[in-house]
Design a protein around this motif. Structure first.
Motif, PDB file in Angstrom:
ATOM      1  N   SER A 228       0.857  -1.184   0.000  1.00 11.54           N
ATOM      2  CA  SER A 228       0.000   0.000   0.000  1.00 11.54           C
ATOM      3  C   SER A 228       0.890   1.229   0.000  1.00 11.54           C
ATOM      4  CB  SER A 228      -0.927   0.004   1.221  1.00 11.54           C
ATOM      5  OG  SER A 228      -0.168   0.021   2.415  1.00 11.54           O
ATOM      6  N   ALA A 229       0.307   2.380  -0.263  1.00 14.73           N
ATOM      7  CA  ALA A 229       1.099   3.602  -0.381  1.00 14.73           C
ATOM      8  C   ALA A 229       1.877   3.875   0.894  1.00 14.73           C
ATOM      9  CB  ALA A 229       0.189   4.784  -0.716  1.00 14.73           C
ATOM     10  N   ASN A 230       3.218   3.893   0.782  1.00 13.00           N
ATOM     11  CA  ASN A 230       4.113   4.134   1.907  1.00 13.00           C
ATOM     12  C   ASN A 230       3.887   3.148   3.047  1.00 13.00           C
ATOM     13  OD1 ASN A 230       4.955   6.440   4.415  1.00 13.00           O
ATOM     14  ND2 ASN A 230       6.334   5.907   2.765  1.00 13.00           N
TER      15      ASN A 230
ATOM     16  N   ALA B 244       2.218  -0.926  -9.515  1.00 14.70           N
ATOM     17  CA  ALA B 244       1.526  -1.364  -8.303  1.00 14.70           C
ATOM     18  C   ALA B 244       0.034  -1.059  -8.454  1.00 14.70           C
ATOM     19  CB  ALA B 244       2.101  -0.656  -7.076  1.00 14.70           C
ATOM     20  N   GLY B 245      -0.741  -1.453  -7.446  1.00 13.54           N
ATOM     21  CA  GLY B 245      -2.181  -1.178  -7.448  1.00 13.54           C
ATOM     22  C   GLY B 245      -2.482   0.226  -6.980  1.00 13.54           C
ATOM     23  N   MET B 246      -2.003   1.210  -7.724  1.00  7.76           N
ATOM     24  CA  MET B 246      -2.129   2.618  -7.339  1.00  7.76           C
ATOM     25  C   MET B 246      -3.519   3.176  -7.646  1.00  7.76           C
ATOM     26  SD  MET B 246       1.394   3.927  -9.147  1.00  7.76           S
ATOM     27  CE  MET B 246       2.918   3.019  -9.000  1.00  7.76           C
ATOM     28  N   GLY B 247      -3.860   4.240  -6.927  1.00 12.59           N
ATOM     29  CA  GLY B 247      -5.025   5.030  -7.272  1.00 12.59           C
ATOM     30  C   GLY B 247      -4.665   6.049  -8.338  1.00 12.59           C
ATOM     31  N   ASN B 248      -5.689   6.643  -8.962  1.00  9.36           N
ATOM     32  CA  ASN B 248      -5.489   7.618 -10.029  1.00  9.36           C
ATOM     33  C   ASN B 248      -6.134   8.946  -9.629  1.00  9.36           C
ATOM     34  OD1 ASN B 248      -6.784   8.951 -12.675  1.00  9.36           O
ATOM     35  ND2 ASN B 248      -4.864   7.920 -13.237  1.00  9.36           N
ATOM     36  N   TYR B 249      -5.384  10.031  -9.733  1.00  8.08           N
ATOM     37  CA  TYR B 249      -5.894  11.330  -9.292  1.00  8.08           C
ATOM     38  C   TYR B 249      -7.094  11.790 -10.096  1.00  8.08           C
ATOM     39  CZ  TYR B 249      -1.643  11.714  -6.475  1.00  8.08           C
ATOM     40  OH  TYR B 249      -0.661  11.487  -5.553  1.00  8.08           O
ATOM     41  N   ASP B 250      -7.071  11.651 -11.408  1.00  9.31           N
ATOM     42  CA  ASP B 250      -8.204  12.099 -12.227  1.00  9.31           C
ATOM     43  C   ASP B 250      -9.469  11.318 -11.896  1.00  9.31           C
ATOM     44  OD1 ASP B 250      -6.812  14.079 -13.548  1.00  9.31           O
ATOM     45  OD2 ASP B 250      -6.164  12.764 -15.170  1.00  9.31           O
ATOM     46  N   HIS B 251      -9.339  10.010 -11.703  1.00 14.29           N
ATOM     47  CA  HIS B 251     -10.503   9.207 -11.330  1.00 14.29           C
ATOM     48  C   HIS B 251     -11.031   9.621  -9.962  1.00 14.29           C
ATOM     49  CE1 HIS B 251      -9.344   5.643 -14.185  1.00 14.29           C
ATOM     50  NE2 HIS B 251      -9.555   6.784 -14.829  1.00 14.29           N
TER      51      HIS B 251
ATOM     52  N   ARG C 127      -7.963   2.576  -6.522  1.00 10.87           N
ATOM     53  CA  ARG C 127      -6.798   1.737  -6.769  1.00 10.87           C
ATOM     54  C   ARG C 127      -7.124   0.574  -7.706  1.00 10.87           C
ATOM     55  NH1 ARG C 127      -4.291   1.851  -0.587  1.00 10.87           N
ATOM     56  NH2 ARG C 127      -3.359   3.936  -0.792  1.00 10.87           N
ATOM     57  N   SER C 128      -6.176   0.285  -8.587  1.00  5.15           N
ATOM     58  CA  SER C 128      -6.358  -0.768  -9.576  1.00  5.15           C
ATOM     59  C   SER C 128      -4.994  -1.364  -9.910  1.00  5.15           C
ATOM     60  CB  SER C 128      -7.014  -0.203 -10.842  1.00  5.15           C
ATOM     61  OG  SER C 128      -7.217  -1.210 -11.804  1.00  5.15           O
ATOM     62  N   PRO C 129      -4.909  -2.673 -10.132  1.00  7.61           N
ATOM     63  CA  PRO C 129      -3.619  -3.320 -10.411  1.00  7.61           C
ATOM     64  C   PRO C 129      -2.960  -2.805 -11.679  1.00  7.61           C
ATOM     65  CG  PRO C 129      -5.304  -4.951  -9.874  1.00  7.61           C
ATOM     66  CD  PRO C 129      -6.011  -3.644 -10.076  1.00  7.61           C
ATOM     67  N   PHE C 130      -1.644  -2.962 -11.733  1.00  7.59           N
ATOM     68  CA  PHE C 130      -0.823  -2.726 -12.918  1.00  7.59           C
ATOM     69  C   PHE C 130      -0.728  -1.252 -13.330  1.00  7.59           C
ATOM     70  CE2 PHE C 130      -2.586  -7.058 -13.381  1.00  7.59           C
ATOM     71  CZ  PHE C 130      -1.403  -7.768 -13.294  1.00  7.59           C
ATOM     72  N   ARG C 131      -1.083  -0.355 -12.440  1.00  7.46           N
ATOM     73  CA  ARG C 131      -0.851   1.058 -12.743  1.00  7.46           C
ATOM     74  C   ARG C 131       0.627   1.374 -12.564  1.00  7.46           C
ATOM     75  NH1 ARG C 131      -6.156   3.324 -10.445  1.00  7.46           N
ATOM     76  NH2 ARG C 131      -7.490   3.333 -12.308  1.00  7.46           N
ATOM     77  N   THR C 132       1.087   2.406 -13.251  1.00  8.43           N
ATOM     78  CA  THR C 132       2.514   2.712 -13.231  1.00  8.43           C
ATOM     79  C   THR C 132       2.778   4.176 -12.912  1.00  8.43           C
ATOM     80  OG1 THR C 132       2.572   3.202 -15.601  1.00  8.43           O
ATOM     81  CG2 THR C 132       3.002   0.916 -14.938  1.00  8.43           C
TER      82      THR C 132
ATOM     83  N   GLU D 219      -1.122   7.647  -8.044  1.00  5.03           N
ATOM     84  CA  GLU D 219      -0.817   7.899  -6.643  1.00  5.03           C
ATOM     85  C   GLU D 219       0.673   7.764  -6.308  1.00  5.03           C
ATOM     86  OE1 GLU D 219      -2.610   5.939  -2.505  1.00  5.03           O
ATOM     87  OE2 GLU D 219      -2.935   4.992  -4.457  1.00  5.03           O
ATOM     88  N   THR D 220       1.190   8.713  -5.516  1.00  4.82           N
ATOM     89  CA  THR D 220       2.526   8.550  -4.956  1.00  4.82           C
ATOM     90  C   THR D 220       2.519   7.283  -4.104  1.00  4.82           C
ATOM     91  OG1 THR D 220       2.845  10.943  -4.891  1.00  4.82           O
ATOM     92  CG2 THR D 220       4.304   9.599  -3.519  1.00  4.82           C
ATOM     93  N   TRP D 221       3.519   6.412  -4.313  1.00  2.00           N
ATOM     94  CA  TRP D 221       3.421   5.084  -3.730  1.00  2.00           C
ATOM     95  C   TRP D 221       4.464   4.781  -2.647  1.00  2.00           C
ATOM     96  CZ3 TRP D 221      -0.782   2.495  -3.829  1.00  2.00           C
ATOM     97  CH2 TRP D 221      -0.813   1.137  -3.517  1.00  2.00           C
ATOM     98  N   ALA D 222       5.589   5.476  -2.652  1.00  2.00           N
ATOM     99  CA  ALA D 222       6.639   5.035  -1.733  1.00  2.00           C
ATOM    100  C   ALA D 222       7.344   6.156  -0.977  1.00  2.00           C
ATOM    101  CB  ALA D 222       7.675   4.193  -2.494  1.00  2.00           C
ATOM    102  N   PHE D 223       7.857   7.170  -1.671  1.00  2.00           N
ATOM    103  CA  PHE D 223       8.746   8.127  -1.008  1.00  2.00           C
ATOM    104  C   PHE D 223       7.976   9.296  -0.422  1.00  2.00           C
ATOM    105  CE2 PHE D 223      12.357  11.397  -1.653  1.00  2.00           C
ATOM    106  CZ  PHE D 223      12.716  11.301  -0.322  1.00  2.00           C
ATOM    107  N   THR D 224       7.693  10.307  -1.233  1.00  2.00           N
ATOM    108  CA  THR D 224       6.987  11.480  -0.725  1.00  2.00           C
ATOM    109  C   THR D 224       6.225  12.159  -1.846  1.00  2.00           C
ATOM    110  OG1 THR D 224       7.225  13.518   0.577  1.00  2.00           O
ATOM    111  CG2 THR D 224       8.913  13.086  -1.093  1.00  2.00           C
ATOM    112  N   GLU D 225       5.300  13.039  -1.484  1.00  2.00           N
ATOM    113  CA  GLU D 225       4.400  13.640  -2.469  1.00  2.00           C
ATOM    114  C   GLU D 225       5.048  14.849  -3.145  1.00  2.00           C
ATOM    115  OE1 GLU D 225       0.092  13.388  -1.790  1.00  2.00           O
ATOM    116  OE2 GLU D 225       0.595  12.770   0.249  1.00  2.00           O
ATOM    117  N   ILE D 226       5.914  14.531  -4.078  1.00  2.00           N
ATOM    118  CA  ILE D 226       6.582  15.517  -4.927  1.00  2.00           C
ATOM    119  C   ILE D 226       6.568  14.965  -6.348  1.00  2.00           C
ATOM    120  CG2 ILE D 226       8.737  16.713  -5.443  1.00  2.00           C
ATOM    121  CD1 ILE D 226       9.491  16.471  -2.490  1.00  2.00           C
ATOM    122  N   ASP D 227       6.059  15.747  -7.294  1.00  2.51           N
ATOM    123  CA  ASP D 227       6.011  15.303  -8.693  1.00  2.51           C
ATOM    124  C   ASP D 227       7.080  15.967  -9.554  1.00  2.51           C
ATOM    125  OD1 ASP D 227       3.777  13.682  -8.130  1.00  2.51           O
ATOM    126  OD2 ASP D 227       2.422  15.398  -8.390  1.00  2.51           O
ATOM    127  N   ALA D 228       7.641  17.048  -9.081  1.00  2.53           N
ATOM    128  CA  ALA D 228       8.731  17.722  -9.792  1.00  2.53           C
ATOM    129  C   ALA D 228       9.560  18.484  -8.769  1.00  2.53           C
ATOM    130  CB  ALA D 228       8.196  18.676 -10.855  1.00  2.53           C
TER     131      ALA D 228
END
Length: 420
Positions: free
Chosen positions: A207-209, A250-257, A272-277, A307-316
């Motif tokens: 799961s996320a983090n 991983a089974g990440m969530g999607n922000y737009d959804h 959340r859904s499997p195989f998201r990247t 969804e950010t999955w492991a480290f921290t919520e930074i996209d750039a």
């Protein structure tokens, strides 16, 4: 005396044992120890509102402690076994929430501040010496991706250098790891006199983090590739340039959804859904001026759709900093650094936060978006005739959690570090 106190005492005494044994059979094993304590404080700061994952805007103080044993044993030619148990306790400011670039790289997003002992590294490595100063290394087991990737001489180790998460590593690199920063898998590197290539295939959290790793590698995994190129300008200036790419599945969530499902606010965990990247790339450079000073810069991006999955919520993120050796002021064992980093979110991630969504690091209940800017400066002072360093540290955070309606906030810290 409790078992935890006994263990802590053991970890404190172990370095003395190590010093007594290290000269006897150095070719067979090595035994080292480190301990780091960091105390951080911030005063009250302005905030129009706060959410579940906000940095607390009242006066706050927090302390963290880690004690680590590094044990390596030679197995056969070129092979080593590594075992690193660690004791970690304390907490981060606001339970390590409220910032993309959190202020203490020695803390994790863990609710219980009680000291806990866990294994950080447990692996076997094999070195193959090839012809003409070339080397191939294979590592299998448990380790941290940051042990091998995104290295920077001046900005990599929160126990000695900058403490901020987005300075100790490239913030947009969502590197596969559990809550404490470690993973399991295989790592390989090829070292050539003119360049180096690294790669890893590892587990991501369930799961996320989250604290647990997903060992279904065919469904969830992290892939990392890095090219390192040293360069030399003249006899005075030399440097290194690195390019790092990653892909997490991983089974990440999607922000737009999530932004389409408001009841009463978006919840990315429900999408959340499997195989998201998640994919990303970063550039990392350092420049050295003999033994007087150095400079570094990082620039990185990830797609920011899932969804950010492991480290921290930074996209750039983009950072620039300078390191100064104490030789400049006749304190050759001291050093100092100053750096600035600017962190950002993708447009989908911004919308999610504005609509009241929570990630695992940030969530103010609303968002007046602005780049999160962090200035950090520290000084490392070696106490004479000891193996102890004291490092006062200052961080100034603009738009904490990317929110113009909160902050700025000044964070003060003192780090005490020893190693044997």
């Amino acid at each position: 005396m409790t078992k935890m106190k006994l263990l802590l005492l053991y970890l404190l005494i172990l370095p003395m044992i190590t010093l007594g044994q290290s000269d006897s059979i150095p070719q067979k094993y090595s035994l080292h120890f480190q301990q780091t304590a960091i105390n951080q404080y911030h005063g009250a700061f302005a905030a129009k509102y706060s959410g579940d994952n906000s940095l607390i805007n009242e006066e706050e103080n927090a302390m963290s402690l880690t004690s680590t044993v590094f044990f390596d044993v030679a197995l056969w030619k070129g092979a080593n076994f590594t075992f690193n148990p660690e004791l970690s306790g304390g907490k981060g400011l606001s339970q390590a929430k409220g910032l993309g670039g959190f202020t203490n790289g020695e803390t994790f997003r863990i609710g219980n501040p009680e000291p806990v002992v866990y294994v950080v590294r447990l692996f076997v490595s094999q070195d193959f010496d090839l012809k003409k100063e070339r080397n191939l290394k294979i590592v299998v087991g448990k380790f941290g991706l940051a042990d091998y990737f995104d290295f920077n001489t001046y900005s990599h180790d929160p126990r000695a250098h900058f403490m901020n998460w987005s300075l100790m590593a490239q913030g947009s690199w969502d590197y596969a790891a559990n809550t404490r920063g470690y993973t399991s898998g295989i790592y390989a590197e090829y070292v050539h006199p003119k360049f180096q290539i690294r790669g890893a295939f590892v587990a991501v959290p369930t799961s996320a983090n989250g604290p647990d790793l997903d060992y279904q590698y065919d469904q969830s995994n992290g892939i990392n590739l890095e090219l390192t190129k040293p360069f030399k300008i003249n006899s005075t200036y030399s440097g290194v340039f690195r390019v790092l790419t990653f892909r997490n599945q991983a089974g990440m969530g999607n922000y737009d959804h999530a932004n389409k499902e408001i009841s009463p606010r978006p919840d990315i965990t429900k999408t959340r859904s499997p195989f998201r990247t998640k994919v990303g790339i970063s550039f990392n450079a350092e420049l050295t001026h003999s033994d007087l000073w150095g400079a570094f810069a990082r620039l990185g991006w990830n797609d920011g759709q899932n969804e950010t999955w492991a480290f921290t919520e930074i996209d750039a993120a983009a950072s620039l900093g300078f390191h100064f050796y104490g030789k400049l002021w006749k304190r050759p064992k001291d050093f100092a650094g100053v750096a600035y980093v600017s962190n950002g979110l993708s447009s989908s991630h911004q919308t999610y936060q504005k609509m009241g969504g929570n990630g695992f690091m940030i969530g103010d209940g609303n968002l007046n978006y602005g780049q999160e800017g962090i200035l950090e400066a520290f000084y490392s002072y070696e106490v004479p005739n000891t193996r102890v360093t004291l490092s006062p540290d200052f961080q100034y955070v603009i738009n904490p959690g990317y929110n113009k309606d909160r902050g700025p906030v000044a964070v003060w810290a003192l780090r005490v570090h020893t190693e044997f």
